[in-house]
Design an enzyme around this catalytic site. Sequence first.
Site, PDB file in Angstrom:
ATOM      1  N   ASN A   1       1.063  -0.871  -0.274  1.00 29.17           N
ATOM      2  CA  ASN A   1      -0.029   0.219   0.138  1.00 29.17           C
ATOM      3  C   ASN A   1       1.023   1.903  -0.122  1.00 29.17           C
ATOM      4  OD1 ASN A   1       0.488   0.661   2.882  1.00 29.17           O
ATOM      5  ND2 ASN A   1      -0.494  -1.314   3.133  1.00 29.17           N
TER       6      ASN A   1
ATOM      7  N   ASP B   1      -4.239  -6.894   5.064  1.00 30.27           N
ATOM      8  CA  ASP B   1      -5.029  -7.783   5.571  1.00 30.27           C
ATOM      9  C   ASP B   1      -4.756  -9.372   4.876  1.00 30.27           C
ATOM     10  OD1 ASP B   1      -6.038  -5.898   7.280  1.00 30.27           O
ATOM     11  OD2 ASP B   1      -7.357  -5.174   6.165  1.00 30.27           O
TER      12      ASP B   1
ATOM     13  N   LYS C   1       9.409 -16.502 -11.141  1.00 27.66           N
ATOM     14  CA  LYS C   1       8.484 -15.777 -11.291  1.00 27.66           C
ATOM     15  C   LYS C   1       7.713 -16.045 -12.644  1.00 27.66           C
ATOM     16  CE  LYS C   1       8.860 -11.038 -14.311  1.00 27.66           C
ATOM     17  NZ  LYS C   1       9.699 -10.879 -15.437  1.00 27.66           N
TER      18      LYS C   1
ATOM     19  N   PHE D   1      -4.551   2.712  15.025  1.00 26.55           N
ATOM     20  CA  PHE D   1      -5.140   4.088  14.214  1.00 26.55           C
ATOM     21  C   PHE D   1      -6.148   3.590  12.666  1.00 26.55           C
ATOM     22  CE2 PHE D   1      -2.545   7.419  13.064  1.00 26.55           C
ATOM     23  CZ  PHE D   1      -1.280   7.382  14.482  1.00 26.55           C
TER      24      PHE D   1
ATOM     25  N   LYS E   1     -13.855  -0.880  15.027  1.00 30.92           N
ATOM     26  CA  LYS E   1     -12.047  -0.983  15.578  1.00 30.92           C
ATOM     27  C   LYS E   1     -11.759  -1.333  16.337  1.00 30.92           C
ATOM     28  CE  LYS E   1     -10.873   0.019  10.771  1.00 30.92           C
ATOM     29  NZ  LYS E   1     -10.529   1.289  10.167  1.00 30.92           N
TER      30      LYS E   1
ATOM     31  N   LYS F   1     -10.656  -4.522  18.102  1.00 31.76           N
ATOM     32  CA  LYS F   1      -9.261  -4.893  18.024  1.00 31.76           C
ATOM     33  C   LYS F   1      -9.313  -4.619  19.998  1.00 31.76           C
ATOM     34  CE  LYS F   1      -8.729  -4.072  13.902  1.00 31.76           C
ATOM     35  NZ  LYS F   1      -7.509  -4.788  12.461  1.00 31.76           N
TER      36      LYS F   1
HETATM   37  O1  PMT Z   1       3.074   6.274   7.154  1.00 31.85           O
HETATM   38  P1  PMT Z   1       1.497   7.660   6.518  1.00 31.85           P
HETATM   39  O2  PMT Z   1       2.165   7.906   4.714  1.00 31.85           O
HETATM   40  O3  PMT Z   1       2.379   8.197   7.204  1.00 31.85           O
HETATM   41  O4  PMT Z   1       0.561   7.311   6.760  1.00 31.85           O
HETATM   42  C1  PMT Z   1      -0.189   6.668   7.915  1.00 31.85           C
HETATM   43  C2  PMT Z   1      -1.216   6.041   7.669  1.00 31.85           C
HETATM   44  C3  PMT Z   1      -2.398   6.709   7.233  1.00 31.85           C
HETATM   45  C4  PMT Z   1      -0.717   4.468   7.046  1.00 31.85           C
HETATM   46  C5  PMT Z   1      -1.420   5.850   9.152  1.00 31.85           C
HETATM   47  O5  PMT Z   1      -1.872   7.095   9.894  1.00 31.85           O
HETATM   48  C6  PMT Z   1      -2.150   5.052   9.433  1.00 31.85           C
HETATM   49  O6  PMT Z   1      -3.568   5.487   9.380  1.00 31.85           O
HETATM   50  N1  PMT Z   1      -2.039   3.598  10.133  1.00 31.85           N
HETATM   51  C7  PMT Z   1      -3.040   2.455   9.963  1.00 31.85           C
HETATM   52  C8  PMT Z   1      -3.425   2.281   8.619  1.00 31.85           C
HETATM   53  C9  PMT Z   1      -4.403   1.090   8.529  1.00 31.85           C
HETATM   54  O7  PMT Z   1      -4.188  -0.081   8.566  1.00 31.85           O
HETATM   55  O8  PMT Z   1      -5.632   0.522   9.647  1.00 31.85           O
HETATM   56  P2  PMT Z   1      -6.377  -0.318   9.249  1.00 31.85           P
HETATM   57  O9  PMT Z   1      -7.705   0.712   9.198  1.00 31.85           O
HETATM   58  O10 PMT Z   1      -6.199  -1.225   8.453  1.00 31.85           O
HETATM   59  O11 PMT Z   1      -5.848  -1.072  10.395  1.00 31.85           O
HETATM   60  C10 PMT Z   1      -6.674  -0.241  11.948  1.00 31.85           C
HETATM   61  C11 PMT Z   1      -5.116  -0.998  13.085  1.00 31.85           C
HETATM   62  O12 PMT Z   1      -5.093  -2.459  12.737  1.00 31.85           O
HETATM   63  C12 PMT Z   1      -4.050  -0.349  12.575  1.00 31.85           C
HETATM   64  O13 PMT Z   1      -3.724   0.036  13.992  1.00 31.85           O
HETATM   65  C13 PMT Z   1      -3.512  -1.381  11.754  1.00 31.85           C
HETATM   66  O14 PMT Z   1      -1.798  -1.033  12.214  1.00 31.85           O
HETATM   67  C14 PMT Z   1      -3.510  -2.158  13.189  1.00 31.85           C
HETATM   68  N2  PMT Z   1      -4.146  -3.343  11.788  1.00 31.85           N
HETATM   69  C15 PMT Z   1      -4.191  -3.903  11.371  1.00 31.85           C
HETATM   70  C16 PMT Z   1      -4.039  -5.236  10.105  1.00 31.85           C
HETATM   71  C17 PMT Z   1      -3.701  -5.998  10.553  1.00 31.85           C
HETATM   72  N3  PMT Z   1      -3.596  -7.652  10.165  1.00 31.85           N
HETATM   73  N4  PMT Z   1      -2.307  -5.904  12.056  1.00 31.85           N
HETATM   74  C18 PMT Z   1      -2.555  -4.953  12.536  1.00 31.85           C
HETATM   75  O15 PMT Z   1      -2.487  -4.697  13.584  1.00 31.85           O
END
Ligand code: PMT
Length: 404
Positions: A208, A277, A287, A321, A335, A339
Amino acid sequence: MLKERRIVLGVTGGIAAYKAAELVRELVRREAKVRVVMTDHACRFVTPLTFETLSGNPVATDLFQSAGSFEIGHISLAEFAELVVIAPATANIIGKMAAGLADDLLTTLLLATNAPILICPAMNVKMYANDIVTENLARLVSRGHAVLEPGYGELACRAEGQGRLAEVAEIAEEIETILAPKDLRGEHILVTAGPTQEPFDPVRYITNYSSGKMGYALAVVARRRGAAVTIVSGPTELPAPQGVVFVPVKTALEMRDAVMARLEEATVVIKAAAVADYRPAACERTKIKKKDAALTVSLKRNPDIISEAARRKGNRIVVGFSMESDNVLENARAKLMNKGMDFIVANDVTEPGAGFRADTNIIRIIDREGAVETFPLMDKMDVAGVILDRVKKVRDGGRIRDGL
Ligand code: PMT
């Protein structure tokens, strides 16, 4: 963050004196008030006029300056300083300081000040490796002075090795750290940052747009505020933040292992990483060749790292986040609850200046009681400050739910 902070820069006589000019520029850019003191030897390398022009202030060079220049005399400079930085610091000044000598303006000021002192050595590799210099520096450290080690590389004398003045950005960061209030001392903050890369053959992966800027800003600001910091980072183009434990990873599985291995020591977990995810169900050893038919890659779920960490929460503060493009608050709230976070930071990637890659972000902080705090567009460093303020508030308020 150095706005109005009063810094005295002592420049001594080494070729790296010209880099001190860059340092003054950087400190002025960060809005610090800079006064420069030069030794006689430093004036042989760079003129006081250079520093006068860059700092916008008179430069002090002489212990016996006329009465009219009293305002830059050693006592008033010693009192003006919130921090004295010596860059470059030669073997000579280091030796004089260790011996407590006071035979010019700079050494006199150094004995007269109560401000913290940051020494940035720069010299020939053999001089720096000399036992006497090592002993002198150790003595100064034992007296509470900070030393920013010189870097490795080619030196002005053509020798290779350790002795180059630390980079201007590193010195500025050290100054920020010394001057910041240490309200997070005692915390060990584990931050995740950046994207993950999920390979499906040796040359391709799913990822991403995360640049790591948000997570790195959290690591930098937490360290400035006195926390021990570990950052587990997916691949980014940013330099590793200084003074923190840096753990590079690529995939979500690697990030999960790295986080879980370090969870025990962490008192706070902040998950700013954009974790994939899903990962390809299989990663081909060779490849995948182009064919006429469409290619289907089957994906399987990655573990949810923050949920796993929250299951072993104990007294830890867990912050997540939420990055969304629609129903931002609703999705973030779900979330937060599902979570097991203490609070969640929601950002909307569709808002200009927010989310991925920008130096800025627009966030809302949502807590488990349902309160939503909205913040304007801010630099990611300031956003980090706001999030860490909230961590502190949760810690101070004792609103930590044990073992969710
Ligand atoms: O890196 P930058 O360019 O500065 O951008 C910042 C950002 C947009 C990446 C950051 O501000 C942000 O929002 N990070 C979380 C992005 C994200 O994965 O969000 P989510 O809504 O998909 O996940 C929710 C939370 O679960 C997040 O804290 C994530 O780290 C966590 N997660 C998600 C999936 C997973 N398999 N394991 C996790 O721990």
